[in-house]
Design an enzyme around this catalytic site. Structure first.
Site, short mmCIF file in Angstrom:
data_model
loop_
_atom_site.label_atom_id
_atom_site.label_comp_id
_atom_site.label_asym_id
_atom_site.label_seq_id
_atom_site.Cartn_x
_atom_site.Cartn_y
_atom_site.Cartn_z
N ASN A 1 -6.48 4.11 -16.04
CA ASN A 1 -5.47 3.17 -16.53
C ASN A 1 -6.23 1.89 -16.87
OD1 ASN A 1 -3.44 1.35 -16.95
ND2 ASN A 1 -2.63 1.40 -14.85
N TRP A 2 -6.42 1.69 -18.16
CA TRP A 2 -7.21 0.53 -18.58
C TRP A 2 -6.45 -0.78 -18.46
CZ3 TRP A 2 -10.72 1.76 -23.46
CH2 TRP A 2 -11.79 2.57 -23.03
N LYS A 3 -5.14 -0.69 -18.26
CA LYS A 3 -4.30 -1.91 -18.18
C LYS A 3 -4.53 -2.76 -19.44
CE LYS A 3 -4.35 -1.34 -13.22
NZ LYS A 3 -4.24 -1.91 -11.89
N HIS B 1 4.68 1.84 -13.19
CA HIS B 1 3.54 1.22 -12.50
C HIS B 1 4.04 -0.02 -11.76
CE1 HIS B 1 -0.27 -0.71 -11.68
NE2 HIS B 1 -0.83 0.46 -11.90
N GLU C 1 2.84 -2.83 -11.43
CA GLU C 1 2.70 -4.09 -12.18
C GLU C 1 3.88 -4.27 -13.13
OE1 GLU C 1 -1.30 -3.35 -13.53
OE2 GLU C 1 -1.99 -3.58 -11.47
N GLU D 1 0.61 5.20 -5.55
CA GLU D 1 -0.24 4.02 -5.60
C GLU D 1 0.29 2.95 -4.65
OE1 GLU D 1 -2.57 3.89 -9.55
OE2 GLU D 1 -0.72 2.77 -9.85
N GLY E 1 -6.30 -2.84 -7.07
CA GLY E 1 -7.14 -3.96 -7.51
C GLY E 1 -7.63 -4.84 -6.37
N SER F 1 -7.75 1.36 -5.91
CA SER F 1 -9.16 1.15 -5.57
C SER F 1 -9.93 2.45 -5.36
CB SER F 1 -9.31 0.24 -4.33
OG SER F 1 -8.74 -1.02 -4.59
N GLY G 1 -7.88 2.40 -11.97
CA GLY G 1 -7.89 1.18 -12.76
C GLY G 1 -9.30 0.71 -13.02
N GLY G 2 -9.76 -0.22 -12.20
CA GLY G 2 -11.06 -0.87 -12.40
C GLY G 2 -12.22 0.08 -12.68
P1 13P Z 1 -7.48 -0.07 -9.28
O1 13P Z 1 -8.18 1.25 -9.34
O2 13P Z 1 -8.14 -1.15 -10.07
O3 13P Z 1 -7.15 -0.48 -7.86
O4 13P Z 1 -6.05 0.13 -10.01
C1 13P Z 1 -5.27 1.20 -9.64
C2 13P Z 1 -4.13 1.29 -10.58
O5 13P Z 1 -3.26 0.45 -10.62
C3 13P Z 1 -4.09 2.45 -11.48
O6 13P Z 1 -2.86 2.56 -12.11
#
Ligand code: 13P
Length: 257
Positions: free
Chosen positions: A13-15, A99, A101, A171, A177, A217, A238-239
């Site tokens: 997930n590149w956000k 998600h 967010e 999640e 994050g 994470s 994500g990251g």
């Molecule tokens: P991180 O891997 O950066 O913690 O993000 C997880 C995420 O929100 C994937 O959708």
């Protein structure tokens, strides 16, 4: 993972990171680091505007492109929204919904998440439905109760044949994050609980076949142990999905014999 009954999915997930122009070099580096044998489905979810570039660049090493959000409406006067048919038309195979967010910054509730998942299924896109508790809920021992509620709400009106095209992502909000990963035991416990909730709605077979991912994470170091858990069928990353070598390492961690 349990490859006998369900597919393993590693989804990035590149956000709101990266540019379309950075996709090609990213994919070249990813390709150079990928294992020869495929042991999972690979997906990269990117902002809607970047989906066409991801579809094109992903063909070569069989990385499917996904969106990060979708409108619950089919079409019409909804300025700024992107519909499921528009995502399908440019080649998206998956799309994240619910998600944390989006729930946090855009006030999305469970009914809306359900409507978005159904909109995607109608157009042949596989929803990656995100659920997860806050730190307060975990500390109050409300994790499973809350996650079960989210899962039931998100799947409302979705029948067993449609469930086969859904992916669930657990999640925990406190792990996103933050560098603070759920332990493999904590993640397994909730993923197993989610499968039990699905079993309660659809029965044993559909529950056994649904892929449940862990996100929060997940990285090149902890992926192997998380993926070794019987009810964790992949990751939503994500990251670490922004770094081709790390993402490739997580993909390799699905090769567990
Ligand atoms: P991180 O891997 O950066 O913690 O993000 C997880 C995420 O929100 C994937 O959708």
């Amino acid at each position: 993972m349990n490859r006998k009954y369900r597919k393993t999915v590693i989804a990035g997930n590149w956000k709101m990171n990266m540019l379309a122009s950075e996709i090609k070099p990213f994919m070249e580096e990813l390709k150079a680091n990928l294992p020869k044998a495929r042991t999972c489905e690979m997906v990269l979810c990117v902002p809607g505007v970047m989906v066409p570039a991801m579809v094109k660049a992903g063909k070569d090493c069989k990385v499917a492109a996904g969106g990060e959000d979708v409108s619950c409406f089919e079409k019409g006067a909804y300025t700024g929204e992107v519909s499921a048919s528009q995502l399908a038309d440019v080649g998206a195979k998956y799309c994240i919904v619910g998600h944390s967010e989006r729930r946090q910054y855009h006030g999305e509730d469970d009914m809306l998440v359900n409507a978005k998942a159904r909109a995607l299924l109608d157009k042949g896109i596989m929803p990656i439905i995100c659920v997860g508790e806050s730190l307060e809920q975990r500390e109050s021992n409300l994790t499973m109760e809350y996650v079960a509620y989210q899962v039931k709400a998100a799947l409302s009106g979705i029948d067993a044949s449609q469930l086969r095209r859904c992916v669930i992502a657990y999640e925990p909000i406190w792990a996103i994050g933050t560098g603070k990963t759920a332990t493999a035991e904590q993640a397994q416990e909730v993923c197993e609980g989610i499968r039990a909730v699905i079993r309660g709605i659809y029965g044993a077979r559909p529950a056994r076949a649904v892929s449940i991912l862990y996100g929060g994470s997940m990285n090149a170091k902890n992926a192997y142990e998380l993926l070794a858990q019987p009810d964790i069928d992949g990751g939503l990353i994500g990251g670490a999905s922004l770094k081709p070598v790390d993402f490739a390492t997580i993909i390799k961690a699905t090769d567990q014999g």
